[in-house]
Design a protein around this motif. Structure first.
Motif, PDB file in Angstrom:
ATOM      1  N   ALA A   1       0.844  -1.204   0.000  1.00  0.00           N
ATOM      2  CA  ALA A   1       0.000   0.000   0.000  1.00  0.00           C
ATOM      3  C   ALA A   1       0.876   1.249   0.000  1.00  0.00           C
ATOM      4  CB  ALA A   1      -0.915   0.005   1.221  1.00  0.00           C
ATOM      5  N   ALA A   2       0.454   2.254  -0.754  1.00  0.00           N
ATOM      6  CA  ALA A   2       1.148   3.543  -0.750  1.00  0.00           C
ATOM      7  C   ALA A   2       0.670   4.328   0.468  1.00  0.00           C
ATOM      8  CB  ALA A   2       0.819   4.308  -2.022  1.00  0.00           C
ATOM      9  N   VAL A   3       1.609   4.878   1.234  1.00  0.00           N
ATOM     10  CA  VAL A   3       1.265   5.643   2.428  1.00  0.00           C
ATOM     11  C   VAL A   3       1.986   6.989   2.423  1.00  0.00           C
ATOM     12  CG1 VAL A   3       0.749   3.633   3.866  1.00  0.00           C
ATOM     13  CG2 VAL A   3       3.058   4.505   3.803  1.00  0.00           C
ATOM     14  N   GLU A   4       1.377   7.956   3.085  1.00  0.00           N
ATOM     15  CA  GLU A   4       1.982   9.282   3.241  1.00  0.00           C
ATOM     16  C   GLU A   4       1.646   9.805   4.622  1.00  0.00           C
ATOM     17  OE1 GLU A   4       1.792  13.799   1.379  1.00  0.00           O
ATOM     18  OE2 GLU A   4       0.557  12.223   0.509  1.00  0.00           O
ATOM     19  N   VAL A   5       2.651  10.331   5.326  1.00  0.00           N
ATOM     20  CA  VAL A   5       2.432  10.943   6.636  1.00  0.00           C
ATOM     21  C   VAL A   5       1.905  12.355   6.384  1.00  0.00           C
ATOM     22  CG1 VAL A   5       3.460  11.632   8.828  1.00  0.00           C
ATOM     23  CG2 VAL A   5       4.283   9.580   7.664  1.00  0.00           C
ATOM     24  N   ILE A   6       0.654  12.594   6.728  1.00  0.00           N
ATOM     25  CA  ILE A   6       0.007  13.882   6.464  1.00  0.00           C
ATOM     26  C   ILE A   6       0.154  14.832   7.645  1.00  0.00           C
ATOM     27  CG2 ILE A   6      -2.217  14.986   6.006  1.00  0.00           C
ATOM     28  CD1 ILE A   6      -2.983  12.423   4.499  1.00  0.00           C
ATOM     29  N   GLY A   7       0.119  14.301   8.848  1.00  0.00           N
ATOM     30  CA  GLY A   7       0.236  15.158  10.021  1.00  0.00           C
ATOM     31  C   GLY A   7       0.563  14.366  11.271  1.00  0.00           C
ATOM     32  N   ARG A   8       0.920  15.093  12.322  1.00  0.00           N
ATOM     33  CA  ARG A   8       1.240  14.505  13.618  1.00  0.00           C
ATOM     34  C   ARG A   8       0.450  15.220  14.681  1.00  0.00           C
ATOM     35  NH1 ARG A   8       5.441  11.141  14.382  1.00  0.00           N
ATOM     36  NH2 ARG A   8       6.785  11.051  12.581  1.00  0.00           N
ATOM     37  N   GLY A   9      -0.042  14.440  15.640  1.00  0.00           N
ATOM     38  CA  GLY A   9      -0.753  15.013  16.769  1.00  0.00           C
ATOM     39  C   GLY A   9      -0.134  14.534  18.065  1.00  0.00           C
ATOM     40  N   ALA A  10      -0.753  14.904  19.177  1.00  0.00           N
ATOM     41  CA  ALA A  10      -0.223  14.529  20.486  1.00  0.00           C
ATOM     42  C   ALA A  10      -0.243  13.024  20.705  1.00  0.00           C
ATOM     43  CB  ALA A  10      -1.030  15.217  21.575  1.00  0.00           C
ATOM     44  N   SER A  11      -1.225  12.341  20.133  1.00  0.00           N
ATOM     45  CA  SER A  11      -1.340  10.908  20.410  1.00  0.00           C
ATOM     46  C   SER A  11      -1.028  10.013  19.215  1.00  0.00           C
ATOM     47  CB  SER A  11      -2.744  10.598  20.908  1.00  0.00           C
ATOM     48  OG  SER A  11      -3.680  10.926  19.908  1.00  0.00           O
ATOM     49  N   GLY A  12      -0.717  10.592  18.059  1.00  0.00           N
ATOM     50  CA  GLY A  12      -0.421   9.731  16.920  1.00  0.00           C
ATOM     51  C   GLY A  12      -0.234  10.478  15.627  1.00  0.00           C
ATOM     52  N   LEU A  13      -0.491   9.775  14.518  1.00  0.00           N
ATOM     53  CA  LEU A  13      -0.268  10.313  13.177  1.00  0.00           C
ATOM     54  C   LEU A  13      -1.543  10.276  12.355  1.00  0.00           C
ATOM     55  CD1 LEU A  13       2.875   8.171  12.304  1.00  0.00           C
ATOM     56  CD2 LEU A  13       2.914  10.483  13.141  1.00  0.00           C
ATOM     57  N   VAL A  14      -1.612  11.151  11.355  1.00  0.00           N
ATOM     58  CA  VAL A  14      -2.647  11.058  10.325  1.00  0.00           C
ATOM     59  C   VAL A  14      -1.931  10.576   9.071  1.00  0.00           C
ATOM     60  CG1 VAL A  14      -4.334  12.284   8.929  1.00  0.00           C
ATOM     61  CG2 VAL A  14      -4.022  12.905  11.333  1.00  0.00           C
ATOM     62  N   ILE A  15      -2.414   9.481   8.516  1.00  0.00           N
ATOM     63  CA  ILE A  15      -1.758   8.822   7.393  1.00  0.00           C
ATOM     64  C   ILE A  15      -2.700   8.786   6.204  1.00  0.00           C
ATOM     65  CG2 ILE A  15      -0.625   6.695   6.630  1.00  0.00           C
ATOM     66  CD1 ILE A  15       0.669   7.959   9.110  1.00  0.00           C
ATOM     67  N   GLY A  16      -2.178   9.083   5.033  1.00  0.00           N
ATOM     68  CA  GLY A  16      -2.924   8.878   3.793  1.00  0.00           C
ATOM     69  C   GLY A  16      -2.588   7.493   3.273  1.00  0.00           C
ATOM     70  N   VAL A  17      -3.618   6.731   2.886  1.00  0.00           N
ATOM     71  CA  VAL A  17      -3.407   5.366   2.400  1.00  0.00           C
ATOM     72  C   VAL A  17      -3.932   5.261   0.972  1.00  0.00           C
ATOM     73  CG1 VAL A  17      -3.855   2.920   2.821  1.00  0.00           C
ATOM     74  CG2 VAL A  17      -3.748   4.500   4.743  1.00  0.00           C
ATOM     75  N   ASN A  18      -3.072   4.843   0.050  1.00  0.00           N
ATOM     76  CA  ASN A  18      -3.442   4.626  -1.355  1.00  0.00           C
ATOM     77  C   ASN A  18      -4.149   5.820  -1.993  1.00  0.00           C
ATOM     78  OD1 ASN A  18      -2.302   2.081  -1.555  1.00  0.00           O
ATOM     79  ND2 ASN A  18      -4.124   1.090  -0.773  1.00  0.00           N
ATOM     80  N   ASP A  19      -3.808   7.023  -1.607  1.00  0.00           N
ATOM     81  CA  ASP A  19      -4.342   8.261  -2.186  1.00  0.00           C
ATOM     82  C   ASP A  19      -5.856   8.395  -2.101  1.00  0.00           C
ATOM     83  OD1 ASP A  19      -1.801   9.174  -2.863  1.00  0.00           O
ATOM     84  OD2 ASP A  19      -1.842   8.139  -4.800  1.00  0.00           O
ATOM     85  N   ASP A  20      -6.551   7.546  -1.326  1.00  0.00           N
ATOM     86  CA  ASP A  20      -8.003   7.690  -1.266  1.00  0.00           C
ATOM     87  C   ASP A  20      -8.576   7.659   0.144  1.00  0.00           C
ATOM     88  OD1 ASP A  20      -7.668   5.027  -0.699  1.00  0.00           O
ATOM     89  OD2 ASP A  20      -9.046   4.292  -2.217  1.00  0.00           O
ATOM     90  N   ALA A  21      -7.745   7.558   1.163  1.00  0.00           N
ATOM     91  CA  ALA A  21      -8.249   7.521   2.535  1.00  0.00           C
ATOM     92  C   ALA A  21      -7.268   8.224   3.465  1.00  0.00           C
ATOM     93  CB  ALA A  21      -8.449   6.081   2.989  1.00  0.00           C
ATOM     94  N   ARG A  22      -7.819   8.794   4.517  1.00  0.00           N
ATOM     95  CA  ARG A  22      -6.996   9.354   5.591  1.00  0.00           C
ATOM     96  C   ARG A  22      -7.368   8.633   6.859  1.00  0.00           C
ATOM     97  NH1 ARG A  22      -6.281  15.831   4.823  1.00  0.00           N
ATOM     98  NH2 ARG A  22      -5.398  15.682   2.746  1.00  0.00           N
ATOM     99  N   VAL A  23      -6.351   8.188   7.588  1.00  0.00           N
ATOM    100  CA  VAL A  23      -6.570   7.389   8.781  1.00  0.00           C
ATOM    101  C   VAL A  23      -5.725   7.954   9.909  1.00  0.00           C
ATOM    102  CG1 VAL A  23      -6.345   5.078   9.772  1.00  0.00           C
ATOM    103  CG2 VAL A  23      -6.946   5.332   7.364  1.00  0.00           C
TER     104      VAL A  23
END
Length: 85
Positions: free
Chosen positions: A47-69
């Protein structure tokens, strides 16, 4: 053209990647229910992943250019990626 071999030294935990890093998921080092849940969210090898952001408790990750988790730090340490060239 020679394809480079992916080794443990080229892969690193997603939690160690800075914001803006794009990569390909190399391995999921979770077991049981947690591994299944990560797969349901799209975290499977290749799966293609991208680190979109960081917060106090974890990360926001983009997965396969169609979801943010949003994922906690422990989950990010179980996802190993190789930087995209």
């Amino acid at each position: 053209m020679r394809i480079p071999e992916i080794t443990e030294t080229t892969a690193r935990p997603l939690g160690h990647c800075p914001v803006g890093t794009r990569g390909v998921l190399h391995a999921v080092r979770a077991a049981g229910t947690r591994r299944r849940r990560l797969a349901e969210l799209g975290f499977v090898p290749g799966a293609a992943v991208e680190v979109i952001g960081r917060g106090a408790s974890g990360l926001v990750i983009g997965v396969n250019d169609d979801a943010r988790v949003a994922i906690d730090r422990a989950g990010a340490e179980e996802l190993w990626v190789v930087d995209r060239a």
